[in-house]
Design an enzyme around this catalytic site. Structure first.
Site, mmCIF file in Angstrom:
data_model
loop_
_atom_site.group_PDB
_atom_site.id
_atom_site.type_symbol
_atom_site.label_atom_id
_atom_site.label_comp_id
_atom_site.label_asym_id
_atom_site.label_seq_id
_atom_site.Cartn_x
_atom_site.Cartn_y
_atom_site.Cartn_z
ATOM 1 N N GLY A 1 -1.967 1.978 1.809
ATOM 2 C CA GLY A 1 -1.632 2.422 0.477
ATOM 3 C C GLY A 1 -1.886 3.905 0.290
ATOM 4 N N LYS A 2 -2.584 4.217 -0.772
ATOM 5 C CA LYS A 2 -2.838 5.621 -1.134
ATOM 6 C C LYS A 2 -3.537 6.380 -0.009
ATOM 7 C CE LYS A 2 -5.052 4.554 -4.887
ATOM 8 N NZ LYS A 2 -5.836 4.581 -6.121
ATOM 9 N N ARG A 29 -19.099 0.942 4.648
ATOM 10 C CA ARG A 29 -18.463 -0.072 5.480
ATOM 11 C C ARG A 29 -18.700 0.252 6.951
ATOM 12 N NH1 ARG A 29 -13.059 0.480 1.936
ATOM 13 N NH2 ARG A 29 -13.774 -0.675 0.113
ATOM 14 N N ARG A 122 -4.714 -9.443 2.941
ATOM 15 C CA ARG A 122 -4.571 -9.079 4.366
ATOM 16 C C ARG A 122 -5.706 -8.163 4.822
ATOM 17 N NH1 ARG A 122 1.243 -8.217 3.697
ATOM 18 N NH2 ARG A 122 0.753 -6.008 3.485
ATOM 19 N N ARG A 133 -10.108 -5.239 -8.610
ATOM 20 C CA ARG A 133 -9.151 -4.185 -8.265
ATOM 21 C C ARG A 133 -7.817 -4.384 -8.973
ATOM 22 N NH1 ARG A 133 -9.737 -1.172 -2.994
ATOM 23 N NH2 ARG A 133 -11.966 -1.077 -2.665
ATOM 24 N N ASN A 153 5.272 2.795 -3.505
ATOM 25 C CA ASN A 153 4.960 2.470 -2.113
ATOM 26 C C ASN A 153 5.433 1.043 -1.862
ATOM 27 O OD1 ASN A 153 3.949 2.353 0.458
ATOM 28 N ND2 ASN A 153 1.813 2.162 -0.182
#
Length: 176
Positions: A1-2, A29, A122, A133, A153
């Site tokens: 994405g972004k 993470r 995913r 989100r 997108n």
């Protein structure tokens, strides 16, 4: 994405861009390096830095996670004579445009919330993370009309979105 779009346009050397490393209070993470992917702070450290005007912009997500752009990163990019790219939310973008009227805002819009949900599944996000989100995304989508440009997108068309964003940046840089 972004993030994928941002990273791809920054790699286009002719645009002379620098992606700013932002700060956060979220958990690091695996494989993330402080200072490369984010600067990681405790909520207390972050709040202290807010009081000291450490950030160009900052925002709170889901009432608990802070994100912000350190001013020192902006100063460093300027000394390198780079054009600055920020991957920030609508709260942060609103703060930036108040401080810098020349800022160009490009809203990266998902094709649909349903497709956005599929992407998060995913990517391995939990149900709670997806729900939070998606709520944030719904709020942000309402702000898209305030941006200078909106790029959709589309699923399976990441390269097209990257080309569109790069084209916008190239055109805007020619007017400087």
């Amino acid at each position: 994405g972004k993030e994928s779009i941002t990273n791809a346009v920054v790699r286009i050397r002719s645009l002379n861009l620098k992606k700013i490393v932002t700060a956060t209070t979220r958990e690091r993470r695996p494989r993330e390096i402080s200072g490369k992917h984010f600067y990681f702070f405790t909520p207390e450290e972050f709040q202290s830095k807010i009081k000291r005007n450490f950030f160009l912009e900052w925002a709170v997500h889901s009432g608990e996670r802070y994100y912000g752009t350190p001013m020192r990163e902006i100063r460093l990019a300027r000394t390198e004579q780079k054009h600055i790219v920020l991957n920030i939310d609508v709260q942060g973008a609103a703060q930036v445009v108040l401080k810098d009227k020349s800022a160009i805002r490009i809203f990266i819009k998902p094709e649909s919330l349903q497709i956005l949900r599929k992407r998060m599944v995913r990517a391995g996000f939990s149900k709670d993370q997806i729900a939070a989100r998606l709520e944030d995304a719904k709020k942000e989508l309402k702000e898209a009309g305030k941006y200078d440009f909106v790029v959709v997108n589309k699923e399976g068309k990441l390269k097209k979105a990257i080309e569109r964003v790069a084209g916008i940046i190239k055109k805007e840089l020619q007017t400087l």
